[in-house]
Design an enzyme around this catalytic site. Structure first.
Site, short mmCIF file in Angstrom:
data_model
loop_
_atom_site.label_atom_id
_atom_site.label_comp_id
_atom_site.label_asym_id
_atom_site.label_seq_id
_atom_site.Cartn_x
_atom_site.Cartn_y
_atom_site.Cartn_z
N LYS A 36 0.80 -1.23 0.00
CA LYS A 36 0.00 0.00 0.00
C LYS A 36 0.83 1.27 0.00
O LYS A 36 0.41 2.28 -0.55
CB LYS A 36 -0.98 -0.01 1.17
N ARG A 129 -8.02 -0.87 16.86
CA ARG A 129 -8.41 -0.58 15.48
C ARG A 129 -9.38 -1.70 15.11
O ARG A 129 -10.35 -1.89 15.83
CB ARG A 129 -7.20 -0.43 14.55
C1 LIG Z 1 -0.62 -1.58 6.64
C2 LIG Z 1 -0.97 -2.87 7.26
C3 LIG Z 1 0.04 -3.83 7.50
C4 LIG Z 1 1.52 -3.56 7.25
O1 LIG Z 1 2.04 -2.77 8.29
P1 LIG Z 1 3.62 -2.42 8.35
O2 LIG Z 1 3.76 -1.75 9.67
O3 LIG Z 1 3.89 -1.52 7.22
O4 LIG Z 1 4.35 -3.71 8.28
C5 LIG Z 1 -0.34 -5.05 8.03
N1 LIG Z 1 -1.63 -5.31 8.31
C6 LIG Z 1 -2.62 -4.42 8.10
C7 LIG Z 1 -4.02 -4.80 8.44
C8 LIG Z 1 -2.32 -3.17 7.57
O5 LIG Z 1 -3.31 -2.29 7.36
#
Ligand SMILES: *Cc1c(COP(=O)(O)O)cnc(C)c1O
Length: 353
Positions: A36, A129
């Protein structure tokens, strides 16, 4: 080349992916490579696939669409919108979920399309969250199992995002306990127990990762080489897979403190200034519309970033060993927030190397 630009070094990114995939494999963990922060640019995601990622994961369906021709299962990270369930069935093989209403809509959409869609039920272990509360998780799983068109592939959790809660053996073992209870109660086998994001990696080295965790969803650790529970660099990874490049459009000796009464700047802030005397200042053609200057680090470490407005960024080059000229390109590494904005800005040319 057009500027400002974001240069992307695919060989370094592939290296980072492979390094973390191999580290995780040693503990029986497969990696969902998270795309992302670079908006799912397919060539970049392909470097992660070459590095050994088991899944490509993104929070936006638009990004998964861009990557549809890459031959890896796609995982939708953000809880699907009710209004998007058809696209989710079309472009994601797996989605993370926490609302029965949405899961039920996914079930109907999958049946209509003659497909089977995999669900990972998210459990909130305290970060506040997404996720169902731990004591409801087994019941929730039962309701998912009653639906057709979808499969309960596993459970997962997300930490260190909203609440900044750090993953530990005790909170993650709650997740594996829930997995055991779901399997016993319903006589099924869950194939994924997803133990979080880049903030869970440090547990591997400490030998504290609960044994049944078999998936991590890794973004920042791959892309920037950061361990995010405590903010350490991961040795063996590159921090400069991405480089921001901007061009000098003005270069003049000026004093350090503005002349006249100081009001508020273009963003409503009352600025403060350090008086360094007369300094050589450069204006770069990039600004807050493109990125967050606070998240940039000049590769030339004698450069001081002074500030930015929407389209101009001002730097102090007085102490640099390099004799800058108009038209020169200045390079920066980026933190996660700056990279996210730079990737999203249409004004920034993406240059793949
Ligand atoms: C963005 C995201 C991740 C990745 O997180 P990082 O800290 O960049 O490794 C993993 N799981 C979910 C649900 C996310 O939204």
């Amino acid at each position: 080349m057009r500027y400002p630009a974001l240069k992307i070094d695919l060989a370094k990114l592939e290296n980072n992916t492979r390094f973390l995939v191999e580290k995780c494999a040693h503990y029986g963990i497969g990696v969902s490579a998270v795309t992302k922060v670079f908006c799912g640019i397919p060539e970049v995601a392909e470097a992660m696939a070459r590095g050994g990622a088991a899944y490509l994961a993104d929070s936006r369906i638009e990004n998964l669409m861009k990557m549809r021709n890459i031959n890896l299962p796609k995982m939708l990270l953000r809880i699907p919108m009710l209004s998007q369930v058809d696209e989710v069935i079309d472009y994601a093989d797996i989605s993370l979920n926490s609302e029965h209403e949405v899961i039920s809509a996914l079930s109907n959409a999958a049946i209509k399309k003659g497909k089977t869609h995999d669900i990972i039920l998210m459990v909130d272990l305290g970060d506040l969250r997404e996720g169902v509360w731990a004591d409801e998780a087994v019941e929730y799983a039962g309701r998912i199992l009653a639906l057709n068109g979808i499969r309960l592939m596993g459970i997962g959790t997300n930490l260190t995002c909203y609440g900044a809660v750090i993953p530990k053996a005790d909170n993650l073992s709650k997740l594996t306990d829930i997995a055991d209870r779901i399997e016993q109660r319903f006589g099924i086998k869950l194939s994924i127990i997803s133990g979080g994001n880049s903030s869970s990696l440090y547990l591997l080295e400490e030998g504290a990762m609960p044994r049944r965790i078999n998936n991590l969803r890794l973004g920042e650790s791959i892309v920037l080489g950061n361990e995010t529970a405590y903010g350490n660099r991961i040795k063996g990874t590159f921090s400069d897979c991405f480089t921001f490049c901007a061009e000098i459009i003005e270069l003049k000796e000026k004093q350090s403190v503005p002349v006249g009464e100081i009001g508020v700047d273009a963003f409503g802030n009352k600025p403060t200034y350090v008086d360094r005397g007369i300094r050589k200042r450069a204006i770069l053609a990039a600004g807050r519309q493109d990125l967050k200057p606070e998240g940039l680090s000049p590769k030339d470490d004698a450069i001081i970033i002074l500030g930015a407005s929407s389209d101009h960024m001002i730097i102090d080059v007085t102490d640099s060993g390099r004799d800058y000229s108009i038209g020169d390109i200045v390079e920066f590494t980026l933190d996660y927030g700056a990279l996210l904005l730079a990737s999203t800005s249409d004004y920034i040319e993406k240059v793949i190397e």
